[in-house]
Design a protein around this motif. Structure first.
Motif, short mmCIF file in Angstrom:
data_model
loop_
_atom_site.label_atom_id
_atom_site.label_comp_id
_atom_site.label_asym_id
_atom_site.label_seq_id
_atom_site.Cartn_x
_atom_site.Cartn_y
_atom_site.Cartn_z
N HIS A 325 0.85 -1.19 0.00
CA HIS A 325 0.00 0.00 0.00
C HIS A 325 0.89 1.24 0.00
N CYS A 326 0.51 2.24 -0.79
CA CYS A 326 1.36 3.41 -0.97
C CYS A 326 0.49 4.65 -1.12
N THR A 327 1.09 5.77 -1.50
CA THR A 327 0.36 7.01 -1.65
C THR A 327 -0.75 6.85 -2.69
N PRO A 328 -2.02 7.14 -2.35
CA PRO A 328 -3.12 6.92 -3.31
C PRO A 328 -3.00 7.82 -4.53
N ASN A 329 -3.54 7.33 -5.65
CA ASN A 329 -3.65 8.18 -6.83
C ASN A 329 -4.94 9.00 -6.75
N GLU A 330 -5.26 9.73 -7.79
CA GLU A 330 -6.42 10.62 -7.76
C GLU A 330 -7.73 9.85 -7.59
N ALA A 331 -7.72 8.59 -8.01
CA ALA A 331 -8.93 7.77 -7.88
C ALA A 331 -9.06 7.13 -6.50
N GLY A 332 -8.06 7.36 -5.63
CA GLY A 332 -8.09 6.79 -4.29
C GLY A 332 -7.49 5.40 -4.19
N ASP A 333 -6.91 4.87 -5.27
CA ASP A 333 -6.28 3.55 -5.27
C ASP A 333 -4.94 3.66 -4.56
N ASP A 334 -4.76 2.88 -3.49
CA ASP A 334 -3.52 2.96 -2.73
C ASP A 334 -2.70 1.68 -2.80
N ILE A 335 -3.00 0.79 -3.75
CA ILE A 335 -2.21 -0.43 -3.92
C ILE A 335 -1.21 -0.22 -5.04
N CYS A 336 0.08 -0.33 -4.71
CA CYS A 336 1.12 -0.32 -5.75
C CYS A 336 1.28 -1.75 -6.25
N ASN A 337 0.58 -2.07 -7.34
CA ASN A 337 0.49 -3.45 -7.79
C ASN A 337 1.78 -3.99 -8.40
N GLY A 338 2.61 -3.12 -8.96
CA GLY A 338 3.89 -3.57 -9.50
C GLY A 338 3.74 -4.58 -10.62
N ALA A 339 2.91 -4.27 -11.62
CA ALA A 339 2.71 -5.21 -12.72
C ALA A 339 3.98 -5.33 -13.57
N ILE A 340 4.49 -4.20 -14.04
CA ILE A 340 5.74 -4.25 -14.79
C ILE A 340 6.92 -4.45 -13.85
N ASP A 341 6.90 -3.77 -12.72
CA ASP A 341 7.97 -3.82 -11.72
C ASP A 341 7.49 -4.54 -10.46
N ASN A 342 7.67 -5.84 -10.31
CA ASN A 342 8.39 -6.71 -11.20
C ASN A 342 7.65 -8.04 -11.37
N ALA A 343 6.31 -7.93 -11.49
CA ALA A 343 5.55 -9.13 -11.81
C ALA A 343 5.99 -9.71 -13.14
#
Length: 552
Positions: A325-343
């Motif tokens: 969980h990290c700083t939320p974006n404008e939509a309020g999403d606070d999960i840094c999913n890391g799809a490219i980095d590094n899934a």
């Protein structure tokens, strides 16, 4: 934005891309596997894969399932895991950073907007009270290069104010006291904080500047706020500074004005070897509390035993963790999913393991290592390198995979840290076989070779490849490649918008996997022991390692 840029890269391949094995039937590298593993690991259910959370538990369980199904064996004496003891320190209740000048002028700077800070000490509370600020240039002590930024100053109880990167990063060439435009380890923030602690400083603040840092303030704020994990230490970090952190450029300039100094003038002076540290005659105060949690994270390791020389090892690494969980974006999403980095890189481990198993084992054993806590400072790879399951003197070399861009096929591959070892010849052969060229690191000032997990092994002598995606796309050329990379860095890197996109073009990803596969295969069937070039900084470490143990 990523979807828009990705649409520039076309020329899709089949769902499964076939790669010709040099010595047997062609194995299959599965695009389906890449998609499934990337999508699964970057889903909200994995909560950003932060070590020590339920997201880690789900990640470990899933990777074991995929490694086992790929045909690997547990890589640690019957276990899939290597425990990595960590301590998590979460700063809370941050007071503003109050700066006071000698004439009594004060200014308050807000945590997050102006500065961020953490402690490496395992302590319940940090308090800095009127600690003097000293500008120490680039914060480098390099006697072998005739350089000392701390000459003649006692840093005890003081805060070091430090420039990012190293003194010659603006050079157009690779010539200079610190390799010109190419960053050395002295330019990395990890080194700067380590050196400030060795100098006895109470704190260290790096001045953020986007170009020499190679990332924006949003990356700093996201990465340096919230829980921070470190390797557990017997002394609880008591030999570290009380606070390490970063400040915005505007804040640094304001402080210099309070001190009657000019940041541009000081920065120019810091580029010369005769620079001397400058006491600023201003002091800073702040405080914050810490919540401390001790836990063990895990590296995941699988092995495909070799057929002829099973006690010689070829290593492929990727980090499974991200920021949680990290700083939320404008939509309020606070999960840094890391799809490219590094899934994507972790998915590559699975897909490559599948392909190697289908092709049949190589003469040497193949190790597939998914490491933890890369985002916290390469902690999982550092722990493995310091406590190797397989002797480093018997580890031939390998590949580290950290973020693969789904942007379509490219004519080239970007080589990070090229010209360092005899692995270059293997890469040249593999590129010729697949009809691609190599492009030197376009941003050597960013020091990417010192910023991912291969570095933990390289500094202990193991030659490692680190390759980035190509820049010259078949459709759109270098302009399209740069557009994708820039959009990712500006809009998604280390933020909640690094999410899986079902419309990504995977053909370039599969092209890169084919290259990694060939490199693994060539090293696995070779009898050679590639070394660092004679003048490389890691050559003496490898030579000493080989002299002390079997192998090499």
């Amino acid at each position: 934005m990523l979807k828009k840029i990705a649409s520039l890269a076309l020329l899709p391949l089949a769902a499964c891309t076939t790669m010709q094995d040099m010595s047997g039937p062609p194995p299959q590298l599965s695009e389906t596997t890449m998609k499934e593993v990337t999508r699964t690991l970057s889903s909200d259910a994995f909560e950003g894969r932060e070590p020590g959370t339920p997201g880690e538990e789900r990640t470990l369980e899933y990777l074991v399932q995929r490694f086992e199904a790929a045909g690997l064996q547990p890589g640690n004496g019957g276990s899939w895991f290597q425990d990595v003891p960590l301590v998590e320190i979460t700063g809370e209740d941050f007071a503003p950073l109050m700066v006071r000048a000698a004439d009594g002028q004060t200014e308050s700077f807000a945590y997050g907007d102006d500065w961020v800070g953490v402690t490496y000490r395992e302590t319940d509370r940090v308090a800095l009270d009127n600690a003097d600020l000293v500008f120490v240039g680039y914060g480098i002590e390099a006697p072998e290069r005739g350089w000392s930024d701390y000459k003649g100053v006692d840093m005890n109880g003081k805060i070091a104010v430090i420039l990012v990167n190293d003194p010659d990063y603006e050079s157009e060439t690779l010539d200079g006291p610190f390799n010109g435009r190419a960053m050395t380890y002295y330019g990395r923030w990890t080194y700067k904080f380590e050196e400030a602690a060795r100098q006895g400083a109470a704190g260290a603040l790096i001045i953020h500047d986007t170009f020499p840092a190679a990332y924006g303030w949003n990356v700093v704020e996201s990465s340096w706020s919230g829980p921070q994990a470190y390797a557990q230490r017997a002394n609880g970090g008591s030999d570290q500074t009380m606070m390490n952190g970063w400040m915005q450029m505007d804040m640094a300039q304001a402080i210099m004005r309070m001190a009657g100094q000019n940041l541009d003038t000081l920065s120019a002076a810091a580029k010369r070897s005769d620079f001397r540290p400058v006491p600023l005659n201003v002091s800073a105060s702040t405080s914050f509390a810490n919540a401390i949690r001790r836990f063990a994270s895990k590296n995941v390791i699988g092995v495909l035993p070799g057929t002829a020389r099973p006690d010689e090892y070829v290593l492929t690494t990727a980090h499974w963790d991200h920021l949680g969980h990290c700083t939320p974006n404008e939509a309020g999403d606070d999960i840094c999913n890391g799809a490219i980095d590094n899934a994507t890189g972790t998915a590559a481990l699975v897909a490559l393991a599948e392909a190697q198993a289908r092709a049949g084992a190589t003469d040497r054993s193949q190790l597939f290592l998914a490491v933890t806590a890369e985002e916290s400072g390469l902690l999982g790879s550092e722990y493995y390198a310091a406590n190797p399951i397989y002797p480093l003197s018997q580890t031939v070399g390998g590949v580290n995979i950290d973020a693969i861009f789904p942007m379509g096929p490219a004519r080239d591959i970007t080589v990070i840290g090229g010209g360092k070892s005899e692995l270059d010849a293997y890469l040249a052969t593999a590129l010729e076989q697949v009809g691609r060229t190599q492009t030197p690191d376009p941003s050597p000032q960013a020091g990417y070779y010192y910023r991912s997990d291969h570095f933990s092994l390289a500094k202990r002598g193991v030659p490692m490849f680190y390759l980035d995606p190509g820049q010259d796309l078949l459709e759109g050329g270098r302009e399209a490649g740069k557009a994708f990379a820039d959009a990712y860095t500006e809009n998604a890197y280390h933020g909640p918008d690094d999410e899986y996109d079902p419309d990504w073009d995977w053909s370039g990803v599969m092209q890169d996997l084919a290259l990694y596969y060939r490199l693994e295969r060539e090293l696995g069937d070779s009898t050679d022991w590639p070394n660092w070039y004679p003048n490389d900084e890691f050559r003496h470490v490898r030579d000493e390692s080989c002299a002390a143990g079997a192998g090499c």
